[in-house]
Design an enzyme around this catalytic site. Structure first.
Site, PDB file in Angstrom:
ATOM      1  CG  ASP A  96     -21.688  10.883 -16.651  1.00  0.00           C
ATOM      2  OD1 ASP A  96     -20.763  10.472 -15.912  1.00  0.00           O
ATOM      3  OD2 ASP A  96     -22.064  10.258 -17.662  1.00  0.00           O
ATOM      4  CB  CYS A 145      -0.913   0.021   1.228  1.00  0.00           C
ATOM      5  SG  CYS A 145      -1.975  -1.411   1.341  1.00  0.00           S
TER       6      CYS A 145
END
Ligand code: BEZ
Length: 222
Positions: A139, A46
């Site tokens: 959108d 990570c």
């Protein structure tokens, strides 16, 4: 519960983050967005991933894409770990992480978005977040989702490449072939007739001949 499908409006969740509380659609504004989860703070893969994402943050910005990370740790953990992440980049040690991280310590969002990895658990047996990637369009609809297990780090250059493809194919009636990169030839989408394609692409359309005799492999240069 079915997960999010391409074309679904991405949930307008509220969350605590390293920059305070956000409402996701307000955070995105009219930009594209990329939300990427990781299993846990203070873990090796990570750290390399979020450091690479930080290095590439100007590239995401250039493309108008707002970045946000997520794991099941607290905002305080995220803030402390961010210093390690930036120190991993030798040139970034004194800079703040250039994108926020969502604190999903109650795992509510991870459950809602289908991000938990049943194979990776913490010391109390609770599932960790997988390496999910969601790309969201202006959108607010889901344009791409990828899911990697905890043990496989992602390639953030590839994420930029797919964003280039998503942004191009949102504007033009083309699709990008295998290993495409910006500037390469693109493919005319099957729903366009030859006449429509010729009218639409002034640089011309070339069709590869195939044993089937079908003329579906059509290239153009934008
Ligand atoms: C890591 O980031 O290194 C990692 C986290 C959870 C499971 C395996 C690897």
């Amino acid at each position: 519960m079915p997960g999010l499908l391409l074309g679904d409006v991405f949930p307008n969740f509220e969350a605590e983050t390293t920059i305070g509380k956000i409402k996701f659609h307000d955070f995105l504004g009219s930009s594209w967005g990329i939300l990427f989860s990781h299993p846990r703070d203070f873990t090796p893969v990570c750290t390399t991933e979020l450091a690479r994402a930080a290095q590439l943050s100007d590239e995401f910005k250039k493309r108008g894409v707002k970045m946000i990370a997520l794991s099941i740790d607290s905002a305080e953990d995220h803030r402390n770990w961010s210093k390690d992440v930036m120190a991993f980049n030798s040139d970034g040690a004194d800079s703040p992480l250039p994108y926020p991280i969502i604190a999903d310590d109650k795992r509510e969002l991870s459950v809602q978005l289908g991000m938990l990895d049943p194979d990776e658990r913490d010391k109390d047996g609770m599932p960790l977040t997988a390496r999910c990637v969601f790309v969201i369009g202006p959108d607010k609809k889901l344009k791409l989702s990828i899911l990697y297990p905890a043990t496989t780090g992602r390639n953030f250059d590839e994420l930029l490449r797919v964003i280039d493809s998503l942004q191009l194919t949102a504007q033009k009636k083309v699709a990008t072939p295998v290993d495409w990169k910006p500037g390469d030839k693109v493919m005319v989408i099957p729903s366009l007739s030859d006449a429509e394609a010729t009218a639409l692409f002034p640089s011309g359309v070339t069709t590869k001949e195939l044993p089937s005799g079908k003329s579906y492999l059509r290239y153009t240069q934008l």
